[in-house]
Design an enzyme around this catalytic site. Structure first.
Site, PDB file in Angstrom:
ATOM      1  N   CYS A   1      14.032  10.615   7.318  1.00 34.72           N
ATOM      2  CA  CYS A   1      13.866   9.908   8.448  1.00 34.72           C
ATOM      3  C   CYS A   1      15.279  10.142   9.180  1.00 34.72           C
ATOM      4  O   CYS A   1      15.616   9.848  10.354  1.00 34.72           O
ATOM      5  CB  CYS A   1      13.414   8.567   8.754  1.00 34.72           C
ATOM      6  SG  CYS A   1      14.105   7.250   7.845  1.00 34.72           S
TER       7      CYS A   1
ATOM      8  N   LYS B   1       0.875  -1.217  -0.116  1.00 35.03           N
ATOM      9  CA  LYS B   1       0.094   0.031   0.114  1.00 35.03           C
ATOM     10  C   LYS B   1       0.938   1.379   0.184  1.00 35.03           C
ATOM     11  O   LYS B   1       1.549   1.522   0.922  1.00 35.03           O
ATOM     12  CB  LYS B   1      -0.941   0.032   1.144  1.00 35.03           C
ATOM     13  CG  LYS B   1      -1.923   1.247   0.794  1.00 35.03           C
ATOM     14  CD  LYS B   1      -2.869   1.457   2.349  1.00 35.03           C
ATOM     15  CE  LYS B   1      -1.848   2.645   3.118  1.00 35.03           C
ATOM     16  NZ  LYS B   1      -1.940   3.883   2.340  1.00 35.03           N
TER      17      LYS B   1
END
Length: 471
Positions: A279, A172
């Site tokens: 990140c 997804k």
């Protein structure tokens, strides 16, 4: 405006419900993407479960060849993927090509090779008249949820090792960036059996449904710590395997023996790259008090010389923030700064169209400040002083996250001591934001667990079985 479709069992599958995909450079709609719910999730998981019955018995050579062919097809379509990534994320074109498409081709080829080299133990007799062996087997159906900052790369980091190990995948993509994942699945369908790689688009509820599906054996997420907590709670009830690569808040520790101008240039590049939406962005700079003022001034100068703009701007170093919510979040962190903090440069939105944010440097922050404790995920650098190595390590480790960090010094002993003392999954010395397919990426503490890239990723997507035979 184009209408996108899910990719399930090798076929394009539309949905009645859709959501708008917005171009972050303009703020205007770009496409309509499927908003998948129970029926589509069920179809994708069922397709993956059916395909697993045969894909799990495929040979490493067969899986390797499929991944090599996908890599070649992606390389042949590199310009198309770069165009899609630029339209969907607003990145500069050179970033889309050199820092996403090209590394992804290499990573696919790495996992093609790793598929043929599974780690195992030698068979032997550990009990009289019995022979033991240890098998590594695929886990099963893997639900994989990936973020919007590197849509194509994060999709490959997840699906390539899973497929190489003999699993099947329901991927997804992020709601705002589905385009390259769907195109990757279309290309891969020529080389993979139907159902091995499925892509369903949707929102958080789609991800929740997918993760909770009883036929999903492992859930992998690259995303926020909040999402990781929710997923861990849900998966814990069903005892599902988890692979979590969550938020970071990377410390950048600079000692007083460095070339200040050279280090400032490297840090600024690693902080502002991809609008700081990484990140492991070099956003939290800790500087020895002996060079604090000089380095802070140099970072301000570098920020003022850095330009943001749309993909059409060849001189732009980075593009927009991904969406309106992210723009509001970064703006809010700046607006809520305490009185002791100073915005030396930037700190504001640029223009009225799109989600562009100025390169920003903030000094005077304290360890307890929200902007220090929280991951920024924007083109913002904070700067704090320290007096010695022990204080530097305490400040570096004094946040909930533990993904990556870097140490900058000419003193090899200090560099290794501090790198060893950092509570992170990756510690760089005199560099930052460098990756290679052969080395693992992942964190500790609230940055999650599990490893992307390297042979360690295949460990996450396999289970161990002991087989004992009486002689």
């Amino acid at each position: 405006m184009i209408t996108l479709a899910n990719h399930i069992a090798g076929e394009a599958v539309g949905t009645a419900a859709t959501s708008e995909v917005v171009d972050p450079s303009t703020g205007r709609p770009l496409a309509l993407a499927p908003l998948s719910r129970g029926r589509e999730v069920e179809a994708a998981v069922s397709a993956a479960a059916k395909a697993f019955g045969t894909w799990r018995t495929s040979t490493p050579a067969e899986r390797s060849l499929a991944l090599l062919r996908i890599a070649q097809a992606l390389e042949d379509h590199a310009e198309e993927f770069a165009d899609l990534e630029c339209r969907n994320t607003g990145k500069p074109r050179r970033t889309a090509v050199a820092d996403e498409v090209e590394p992804v081709v290499d990573q696919l080829r790495f996992f093609a090779g790793a598929a043929r080299l599974p780690e195992g133990k030698a068979a032997g007799e550990y009990l009289g008249d019995h022979t033991s062996s240890v098998r590594r087997e695929p886990v099963g159906v893997c639900a994989q949820l990936v973020p919007w900052n590197f849509p194509l790369m994060m999709a490959v980091w997840k699906c390539a090792p899973a497929i190489a190990a003999g699993n099947t995948v329901v991927l997804k993509p992020a709601e705002s960036t589905p385009m390259t994942a769907l195109r990757l699945a279309e290309l891969a369908a020529e080389f993979l059996p139907p159902g091995v790689l499925n892509v369903v688009c949707g929102d958080r509820d789609t991800g929740r449904e997918l993760a909770a599906h009883p036929e999903v054996d492992l859930v992998a997420l690259t995303g926020s710590t909040r999402a990781g907590r929710e997923l861990a709670s849900s998966a814990g009830r069903a005892l599902k395997r988890l692979h979590l690569e969550l938020g970071g808040n990377s410390p950048v520790i600079v000692f007083d023996d460095v070339d200040v101008q050279a280090v400032a240039a490297a840090i600024a590049d690693a902080a502002f790259f991809n609008a700081g939406q990484d990140c492991v962005a070099a956003s939290r700079v800790l500087v020895h008090e002996g060079v604090y003022r000089e380095l802070a001034d140099a970072l301000v100068e570098r920020a003022r010389g850095t330009r943001t703009g749309p993909p059409s701007d060849a001189g732009a170093y980075y593009g927009p923030l991904n969406n309106a919510d992210q723009l509001a979040r970064v703006s809010g962190l700046i607006e809520r700064l305490p009185g002791h903090a100073t915005v030396r440069t930037g700190g504001h939105r640029i223009g009225e169209q799109g989600y562009f944010f100025a390169p920003t440097v903030v000094t005077g922050v304290r360890q307890s400040d929200e902007i220090v404790q929280e991951e920024i995920f924007g083109p913002v650098i904070t700067v704090q002083p320290f007096a010695g190595a022990d204080e530097a390590m305490a400040l570096a480790n004094g946040v909930p996250q533990g993904l990556a960090g870097s140490v900058w010094t000419r003193d090899l002993a200090t560099a290794n001591r501090v790198a060893a003392g950092l509570d992170v999954g990756c510690a760089w010395i005199n560099t930052h934001l460098c990756f290679t397919a052969e080395m693992p990426h992942g964190g500790c503490k609230e940055s999650g667990y599990g490893r992307d890239l390297s042979a360690y990723a295949l460990d996450d997507y396999t289970r161990v079985k002991h087989v004992m035979t009486a002689l």
